[in-house]
Design an enzyme around this catalytic site. Structure first.
Site, short mmCIF file in Angstrom:
data_model
loop_
_atom_site.label_atom_id
_atom_site.label_comp_id
_atom_site.label_asym_id
_atom_site.label_seq_id
_atom_site.Cartn_x
_atom_site.Cartn_y
_atom_site.Cartn_z
N VAL A 1 -21.08 -104.76 15.45
CA VAL A 1 -20.25 -105.74 15.10
C VAL A 1 -19.21 -105.56 16.33
CG1 VAL A 1 -18.59 -106.60 13.67
CG2 VAL A 1 -20.97 -106.15 12.69
N CYS A 2 -18.68 -106.30 17.11
CA CYS A 2 -17.16 -106.12 17.79
C CYS A 2 -16.35 -107.00 17.04
CB CYS A 2 -17.48 -106.93 19.28
SG CYS A 2 -16.28 -106.81 20.39
N LEU A 3 -15.52 -105.99 16.54
CA LEU A 3 -14.10 -106.55 15.68
C LEU A 3 -13.23 -105.32 15.89
CD1 LEU A 3 -13.67 -108.64 13.54
CD2 LEU A 3 -14.38 -107.29 11.85
#
Length: 184
Positions: free
Chosen positions: A84-86
């Protein structure tokens, strides 16, 4: 409760006592999975994902590692690894956050408000920017195939004529239905 191990135990227990299904293999509290439901009134509604969580020894001072186990079509989620890119998890993490924040706020916000300008999945980002309707159809297709509460395996009952949505790029078979465990 200032030690990282007590905080880890407390946060995992809070998650277990909430509405989330938490699986802890070998009763280890530093690696587990959580059943995550897509946000209501979104294209992800009805989808159920298994999200793996790895807590570092220094949690909560260092952020957890979060990844989707079953496939999800989203600009900010790597399709193969589930990473996840968060920013709030990867860069702006604070010990003030806990695991409930991730599942009640951060992941729902990620699904509701994707950021195609900073993608991990370039195909999803490109499709979202070029043709939002086709993007939403593909999201729904992935939800149906890979995130329906593990009731059936991918493609088991899915012989519909919606092949034009996926362009044949990602055909499913029994051995590729649950990505996310990369052979490193």
């Amino acid at each position: 409760m200032s030690s990282p191990s007590k905080r880890r135990e407390m946060d995992v227990m809070k998650l277990m006592m909430s509405d989330y299904v938490v699986e802890t293999p070998n009763d280890r509290l530093n690696e587990f999975s959580v059943e995550f439901h897509g946000p209501k009134e979104s294209v992800y509604e009805g989808g159920v994902w298994k999200v793996r969580v790895e807590l570092p020894d220094t949690y909560p001072y260092k952020s957890p590692s979060i990844g989707f186990v079953n496939k999800i079509f989203h600009p900010n989620v790597d399709e193969l690894s589930g990473s996840v890119c968060l920013d709030v998890i990867n860069q702006a993490w604070s010990p003030m956050f806990d695991l409930l924040n991730i599942f009640e706020v951060f992941l729902p916000q990620l699904l509701l408000y994707p950021n195609p300008s900073d993608p991990l999945n370039g195909d999803a980002a490109s499709l979202m920017m070029k043709d939002k309707q086709q993007y939403e159809e593909k999201v729904k297709e992935y939800c149906e195939r890979y995130a329906k509460n593990n009731c059936k395996s991918a493609g088991e009952d899915e012989e519909s004529g919606e092949d034009d949505i996926s362009d044949g790029q990602y055909t499913s078979s029994d051995d590729d239905e649950i990505p996310g465990h990369a052979d490193l």
